[in-house]
Structure formats: C-alpha cells, structure tokens
Design an enzyme around this catalytic site. Structure first.
Site, PDB file in Angstrom:
ATOM      1  N   PRO A  66       0.704  -0.826  -0.533  1.00  0.00           N
ATOM      2  CA  PRO A  66      -0.258  -0.094   0.028  1.00  0.00           C
ATOM      3  C   PRO A  66       0.903   1.570  -0.008  1.00  0.00           C
ATOM      4  O   PRO A  66       0.807   2.172  -0.664  1.00  0.00           O
ATOM      5  CB  PRO A  66      -0.956  -0.535   1.632  1.00  0.00           C
ATOM      6  CG  PRO A  66      -0.662  -1.597   0.928  1.00  0.00           C
ATOM      7  CD  PRO A  66       0.369  -2.107   1.396  1.00  0.00           C
ATOM      8  N   THR A  94       2.422   2.285  -4.943  1.00  0.00           N
ATOM      9  CA  THR A  94       3.191   3.854  -5.970  1.00  0.00           C
ATOM     10  C   THR A  94       3.196   4.230  -4.609  1.00  0.00           C
ATOM     11  O   THR A  94       2.142   4.019  -3.470  1.00  0.00           O
ATOM     12  CB  THR A  94       1.893   4.251  -5.659  1.00  0.00           C
ATOM     13  OG1 THR A  94       1.243   4.232  -7.026  1.00  0.00           O
ATOM     14  CG2 THR A  94       1.823   5.473  -6.335  1.00  0.00           C
ATOM     15  N   LYS A 169       5.564   8.968 -12.196  1.00  0.00           N
ATOM     16  CA  LYS A 169       4.335   8.955 -11.661  1.00  0.00           C
ATOM     17  C   LYS A 169       3.467   9.656 -10.534  1.00  0.00           C
ATOM     18  O   LYS A 169       2.857   9.779 -11.080  1.00  0.00           O
ATOM     19  CB  LYS A 169       4.389   7.215 -10.602  1.00  0.00           C
ATOM     20  CG  LYS A 169       3.108   6.957  -9.404  1.00  0.00           C
ATOM     21  CD  LYS A 169       2.134   5.983 -10.716  1.00  0.00           C
ATOM     22  CE  LYS A 169       1.011   6.087  -9.732  1.00  0.00           C
ATOM     23  NZ  LYS A 169      -0.520   4.736 -11.104  1.00  0.00           N
ATOM     24  N   LYS A 244      -4.527   9.478  -3.085  1.00  0.00           N
ATOM     25  CA  LYS A 244      -3.073   8.751  -2.843  1.00  0.00           C
ATOM     26  C   LYS A 244      -2.518   9.905  -3.458  1.00  0.00           C
ATOM     27  O   LYS A 244      -1.383   9.778  -3.029  1.00  0.00           O
ATOM     28  CB  LYS A 244      -3.468   7.855  -2.561  1.00  0.00           C
ATOM     29  CG  LYS A 244      -1.463   7.062  -1.695  1.00  0.00           C
ATOM     30  CD  LYS A 244      -2.004   4.996  -2.528  1.00  0.00           C
ATOM     31  CE  LYS A 244      -0.481   5.367  -2.383  1.00  0.00           C
ATOM     32  NZ  LYS A 244      -0.103   3.617  -2.705  1.00  0.00           N
TER      33      LYS A 244
END
Ligand code: NAD
Length: 294
Positions: A66, A94, A169, A244
C-alpha cells in the site's frame, strides 16, 4: 527455473504474480492476508508463511504494497536480511520518492541491485499483463529489470536513477487529476450554458481542449462507451487512489519548493469527494460533485 518472490497479493499484486507464474517462473507468494496466499496457491503458486521465507533463494523479489511505510519495513525486516545478494529487488508499489530512495540506498549499501517500478494501469491491466512500468534504477541494471518485469508489462520505461520511477508516477497522476477536473468543469459549464454534451465533446476533442481525460476517459456518459461514466462511475481508478497520488505529489512539491497550485486544488477537491463517502467511485465521478449531484 527463475524463482520469483511476490509480496503483496492485493487487487494489483494477485494478477501480477499470476502473470509471473504464467510465464513459467516459480512464484513464491506472501501476503499478510492468508486468504490471498491461499488463492495464489490455488493458481499454482507456492505459498510462504512469511516474507522472509518467500525471499530465500529467489532470483527476483517483487513487492506490491500500500504505502512507503509498508515497503520500508518489509525491506528492512524481511528482504535485506534474507534475500540472496544477487537477487533483483523491485518495488512496484506507488510510494513517496524519499522512501523509494532510502530503500534503494540501503539495498545498494548491502550489495543488492534495486529498482522502483510503479505502474500505470489498474487491476484490468494487472490481470491482463499490460501494465506500463516506470523504472528508477542504475542504467547498467535496466536490461535485467526489464526482463524481470516483462510478463506483467505492455511497456517498460527507464525513468532515470532510483526514485525517478516514483517521481514520474506522481507527476503523471497529478497531471491526470488536474486534467480530469478541467474536463469535468468544462462539461459542467457547457451544461449550464445549454450546450449539448455530445456536441461539446465532438468540438473539444478536435480543438485545443483535447486531452486523454476527454477523449479516452470521458467523464460525461455517452461519448466514450468504455469509460466508467457509463457504469455509474463504478470500477476504473478509485477516487481514493487518486487522492493518495495527489497527496504524494503535494508532499513532494512542498519538500522540493515546487509551485503546484492546481495540484493543490485537485488534492482539495478529491479530498472533498472522498470525504463525502465516494472514495470507491471512479475518479471521474468528480463531475457529479461539481454538478451538485454527489
Ligand atoms: P491492496 O490494498 O489491494 O493490496 C495491498 C496488499 O498488501 C494487501 O493484500 C495487504 O494485505 C498486503 N500487505 C500490506 N502490508 C503487508 C506486509 N507487511 N506484508 C505482506 N503483505 C502486506 O492495494 P492495491 O490496489 O493492490 O495497490 C497496491 C499498490 O499499487 C499501491 O501502492 C497502489 O497505490 C498501487 N497502484 C494501485 C492501482 C489500482 O488501480 N489499484 C493502480 C496503480 C498503482
């Protein structure tokens, strides 16, 4: 036979691990959730009782977890003390750039080759083996990482040194969050002005407002049939996930002194959408919030 240790068998990791197995590699799978490990064994993978056990004797170690704190602790407590020094270590989660760089530095100080390799594409691409990987690693190691990632990938791009994959990203997803909100604001205003949504789409998609959020993922139902807007915003890329990534981008911007006012605005709007209880909806549902319907 190439042996892959796969740690983190959630929405993304389960399909990615299965594709490693389909490519003829021996996959030793571990997750804190015993049911996820059991599902992996049903698919022909070997279940491990701990991350430490999974990485022993592995040629490739892949994590899909996570957030940064999970990756850091699994690396420090399980991977670095137990993996073979010639194993390739790849984190596909990520996470924040700082954690990615710290983990890579610790790994390299102990003689490992490590890469951050976050992905673009959701669970369908994870299952289908069509993810895009943005890889941060030393130039001379890239070919080996590319080979390790191939069974899960449509494209594998070397972004730069360690941490560059995560940087790519979060910058990409900040751009996506902003462009989706811009697209939604334009549709909401067009509606108020009495402009037909399909007409607006036909014009903007051939004019200078054209962007991926409009032509590939249209938030207004109709013009792009495959988009989640046609399924009441179910499936797709969850608003909570977008939040997020936007928060990671804002934290990085603050740390680096970069000016990202629209990124900050996008984070605030997605925080509102998630706070209203719609974190599970596709991120293009932000249109419905702007229209006063959510
Ligand atoms: P998820 O929550 O479904 O899966 C995470 C898994 O990690 C869970 O099964 C959890 O039990 C396991 N886990 C947590 N801590 C662990 C530990 N210490 N040891 C072993 N297992 C542990 O999340 P996901 O949707 O699969 O996402 C994984 C990563 O991929 C995240 O970083 C996310 O941001 C990123 N990502 C997700 C998507 C998406 O569409 N879901 C797309 C791109 C990137």
């Amino acid at each position: 036979m190439t042996r892959v240790a796969f740690i983190g068998l959630g929405n993304m990791g389960s399909g990615m691990a299965a594709n490693q197995a389909k490519a003829g590699r021996e996959v030793v799978a571990y997750d804190l959730n015993a049911e996820a490990v059991a599902r992996a064994t049903e698919q022909g993978m070997t279940g491990a009782a701990s991350a430490a056990e999974a990485v022993k004797d592995a040629d490739i170690v892949i994590t899909m977890l996570p957030a940064g704190k999970h990756v850091s602790s699994v690396y420090l407590e399980s991977i670095l003390p137990n993996a073979r020094k010639d194993a390739l270590l790849i984190d596909c989660s990520t996470i924040d750039v700082d954690s990615a760089r710290t983990v890579a530095r610790d790994a390299s100080m102990q003689g490992f080759r490590a890469a951050d390799a976050p992905v673009s594409g959701g669970t369908a691409a994870a299952t289908g083996g069509t993810l895009t990987f943005m890889v941060g690693c030393r130039e001379q190691d890239f070919a080996d990482f590319e080979d390790a990632l191939k069974p899960m990938a449509k494209a594998i791009i070397h972004a730069g040194s360690n941490g560059a994959g995560q940087a790519a990203k979060i910058c990409n997803n900040m751009l996506l969050g902003i462009s989706m909100i811009g697209t939604c604001e334009a549709f909401a205003l067009a509606e108020r002005l009495g402009l037909d949504a399909q007409k607006f789409f036909d014009i903007a998609s051939k004019a200078s407002g054209q962007c991926w959020s409009l032509t590939s993922y249209c938030p207004w139902p109709g013009p792009v049939p495959a988009a989640p807007s046609n399924r009441d915003y179910e499936g797709g890329f969850a608003a909570a996930m977008m939040l997020k990534d936007l928060t990671l981008a804002q934290d990085a911007a603050e740390a680096m002194g970069a000016s990202t006012p629209l990124g900050g605005g996008a984070e605030a709007l997605f925080k509102e959408l998630v706070g209203r209880g719609h974190g599970g909806k596709d991120f293009s549902a932000i249109l419905e919030m702007l229209r006063g319907k959510l």
